[in-house]
Design a protein around this motif. Sequence first.
Motif, PDB file in Angstrom:
ATOM      1  N   GLN A  77      39.308  46.906  34.449  1.00  0.00           N
ATOM      2  CA  GLN A  77      38.248  46.497  33.527  1.00  0.00           C
ATOM      3  C   GLN A  77      37.508  45.296  34.115  1.00  0.00           C
ATOM      4  O   GLN A  77      37.253  44.312  33.441  1.00  0.00           O
ATOM      5  CB  GLN A  77      38.858  46.159  32.164  1.00  0.00           C
ATOM      6  CG  GLN A  77      39.656  47.328  31.581  1.00  0.00           C
ATOM      7  CD  GLN A  77      40.456  46.944  30.354  1.00  0.00           C
ATOM      8  OE1 GLN A  77      40.039  46.092  29.572  1.00  0.00           O
ATOM      9  NE2 GLN A  77      41.611  47.580  30.177  1.00  0.00           N
ATOM     10  N   GLU A 106      34.599  44.688  34.692  1.00  0.00           N
ATOM     11  CA  GLU A 106      33.337  44.264  34.084  1.00  0.00           C
ATOM     12  C   GLU A 106      33.537  43.225  32.977  1.00  0.00           C
ATOM     13  O   GLU A 106      32.560  42.706  32.430  1.00  0.00           O
ATOM     14  CB  GLU A 106      32.544  45.478  33.566  1.00  0.00           C
ATOM     15  CG  GLU A 106      32.092  46.403  34.712  1.00  0.00           C
ATOM     16  CD  GLU A 106      30.691  46.992  34.484  1.00  0.00           C
ATOM     17  OE1 GLU A 106      30.243  46.995  33.322  1.00  0.00           O
ATOM     18  OE2 GLU A 106      30.059  47.416  35.468  1.00  0.00           O
ATOM     19  N   GLY A 153      31.666  40.320  33.570  1.00  0.00           N
ATOM     20  CA  GLY A 153      30.231  40.407  33.324  1.00  0.00           C
ATOM     21  C   GLY A 153      29.733  41.737  33.878  1.00  0.00           C
ATOM     22  O   GLY A 153      30.338  42.278  34.806  1.00  0.00           O
ATOM     23  N   PRO A 154      28.633  42.256  33.322  1.00  0.00           N
ATOM     24  CA  PRO A 154      28.122  43.572  33.749  1.00  0.00           C
ATOM     25  C   PRO A 154      27.789  43.572  35.234  1.00  0.00           C
ATOM     26  O   PRO A 154      27.284  42.577  35.761  1.00  0.00           O
ATOM     27  CB  PRO A 154      26.854  43.749  32.899  1.00  0.00           C
ATOM     28  CG  PRO A 154      26.982  42.766  31.776  1.00  0.00           C
ATOM     29  CD  PRO A 154      27.799  41.639  32.297  1.00  0.00           C
ATOM     30  N   GLY A 155      28.086  44.660  35.890  1.00  0.00           N
ATOM     31  CA  GLY A 155      27.684  44.835  37.274  1.00  0.00           C
ATOM     32  C   GLY A 155      28.702  44.364  38.302  1.00  0.00           C
ATOM     33  O   GLY A 155      28.487  44.509  39.502  1.00  0.00           O
ATOM     34  N   HIS A 156      29.833  43.795  37.832  1.00  0.00           N
ATOM     35  CA  HIS A 156      30.857  43.386  38.797  1.00  0.00           C
ATOM     36  C   HIS A 156      31.638  44.605  39.284  1.00  0.00           C
ATOM     37  O   HIS A 156      31.872  45.551  38.542  1.00  0.00           O
ATOM     38  CB  HIS A 156      31.821  42.384  38.159  1.00  0.00           C
ATOM     39  CG  HIS A 156      31.266  41.001  38.075  1.00  0.00           C
ATOM     40  ND1 HIS A 156      30.366  40.626  37.099  1.00  0.00           N
ATOM     41  CD2 HIS A 156      31.464  39.896  38.850  1.00  0.00           C
ATOM     42  CE1 HIS A 156      30.050  39.349  37.263  1.00  0.00           C
ATOM     43  NE2 HIS A 156      30.702  38.882  38.319  1.00  0.00           N
ATOM     44  N   THR A 157      32.059  44.556  40.540  1.00  0.00           N
ATOM     45  CA  THR A 157      32.858  45.652  41.091  1.00  0.00           C
ATOM     46  C   THR A 157      34.098  45.097  41.771  1.00  0.00           C
ATOM     47  O   THR A 157      34.114  43.972  42.263  1.00  0.00           O
ATOM     48  CB  THR A 157      32.049  46.458  42.139  1.00  0.00           C
ATOM     49  OG1 THR A 157      31.528  45.550  43.112  1.00  0.00           O
ATOM     50  CG2 THR A 157      30.897  47.197  41.478  1.00  0.00           C
ATOM     51  N   ASP A 184      30.027  40.300  42.689  1.00  0.00           N
ATOM     52  CA  ASP A 184      29.157  40.188  41.513  1.00  0.00           C
ATOM     53  C   ASP A 184      27.889  41.025  41.733  1.00  0.00           C
ATOM     54  O   ASP A 184      27.683  41.559  42.819  1.00  0.00           O
ATOM     55  CB  ASP A 184      28.878  38.712  41.181  1.00  0.00           C
ATOM     56  CG  ASP A 184      28.000  38.024  42.213  1.00  0.00           C
ATOM     57  OD1 ASP A 184      27.254  38.701  42.935  1.00  0.00           O
ATOM     58  OD2 ASP A 184      28.072  36.777  42.282  1.00  0.00           O
ATOM     59  N   PRO A 185      27.058  41.151  40.682  1.00  0.00           N
ATOM     60  CA  PRO A 185      25.912  42.072  40.778  1.00  0.00           C
ATOM     61  C   PRO A 185      24.981  41.759  41.946  1.00  0.00           C
ATOM     62  O   PRO A 185      24.301  42.655  42.461  1.00  0.00           O
ATOM     63  CB  PRO A 185      25.198  41.876  39.438  1.00  0.00           C
ATOM     64  CG  PRO A 185      26.232  41.345  38.509  1.00  0.00           C
ATOM     65  CD  PRO A 185      27.147  40.520  39.355  1.00  0.00           C
TER      66      PRO A 185
END
Lengths: 231, 231
Positions: free
Chosen positions: A122, A124, A127-131, A150-151
Amino acid sequence: MRLVIADCAAHYTGRLSAHLPLARRLVVVKADGSVLLHSDGGSYKPLNWMSPPCTLVVSEPDDDEAAAGLTAVWDVQHTKSDDHLRIEIYEVVLDTTADLGIDPGLVKEGVEAHLQALLAEQIELLGPGHTLVRREYMTAIGPVDILARDPRGGSVAIEIKRRGEIDGVEQLTRYLDLLNRDPLIAPVRGVFAAQQIKPQARVLATDRGIECLVLDYDAMRGVDDVDARLF
Amino acid sequence: MRLVIADCAAHYTGRLSAHLPLARRLVVVKADGSVLLHSDGGSYKPLNWMSPPCTLVVSEPDDDEAAAGLTAVWDVQHTKSDDHLRIEIYEVVLDTTADLGIDPGLVKEGVEAHLQALLAEQIELLGPGHTLVRREYMTAIGPVDILARDPRGGSVAIEIKRRGEIDGVEQLTRYLDLLNRDPLIAPVRGVFAAQQIKPQARVLATDRGIECLVLDYDAMRGVDDVDARLF
DNA sequence: CATTGCATGTCGTCG
DNA sequence: CGACGACGTGCAATG
């Protein structure tokens, strides 16, 4: 296993010296020769003990000791160090022996490893866009729990604890110092993630530009269950 | 204190979840309701336990459980948290109770506090001309073990450990950072003193300009004894 | 075998 | 009561 309840006194010498005045206690002698002295309170830690490997020698008290009420002297000697525990046995209330056999041992669930696995799944939550790059990312001074991206393509090093305290921030700081010397992945952001973060740890982390992330274990487990059900 | 030797299984839920398969074990119930489950090996730590304050409720097994061989179910509930330990009792080999009374407790000698006292007395171990300012010198982030002054009037902060490892160097580094922000006592030298200093700790300390000092406890105690005899 | 980092750590002490 | 550091920490995993 031998169980004795008796009035006893004890002396320990080893990494420190300690003395236990005369009182009624439980003495446990395990199959490997290790010995525990328990009172009727405290917690699971004995008042005094000897860890295996060690040997127990029971001897008769000398005349003076016998006159003082001693019925036996137990000398427990550690096999590999000079740690020594001497137990003076006075009146014995119980002395019984039982054969317990080998224990299958404790089966655990839900430790830090699980938190790490859940956060890796999980990612994300950062924060949105993390891999996820990888778990247990090795460095010269040890593995970073999680390395992520990060994004905008920057690296993020994550240290995970159940309870976040100062030493965890220190640990992450050492990793960040090291990683940021590597021009291939620098600059690296730091994230300190824990179920609970102590105020002092948060202050220190913030002061060093490290982000704090509080993890909700039950919620993360719940999401995991939902994922498992859907796919 | 109640001692039971029985075939049993157990489940713990609290900070983690854990399960203990059926086997013969020692169950200790202390006067405060706390419970220990010991096998015939391992160390002084029980396989499973419940710390006080907690309450023990003994109940009868239901029909299915009785058919499976259960003779009793013990539910131990922590009073302040939702930690819970359930022990399923099968065949009972021993069940005895004894009154132990209150324990006078352990008397210790030779811990870090003693090292600190000895080094404070023998502050010239840092080098000729050093003087003691004070022990437990308070700062905003905690007490520095010893603050001293060198022959030229400069301040010296000393961190004492029995065993010198990396976290001790980190701790001293935090103190030094803080103290060196105070123009009244800056600059402050750091000394990391321990009976034994691990190589990694020595490297880190040296890298940060912190001096390492290995303490010989027996020798220091010997000097102390001589002093005590002379005066 | 030495080192490292976790632990249902537990335990005192001090703010 | 909470936070922090010491502990005879113990203990397993790992290089």
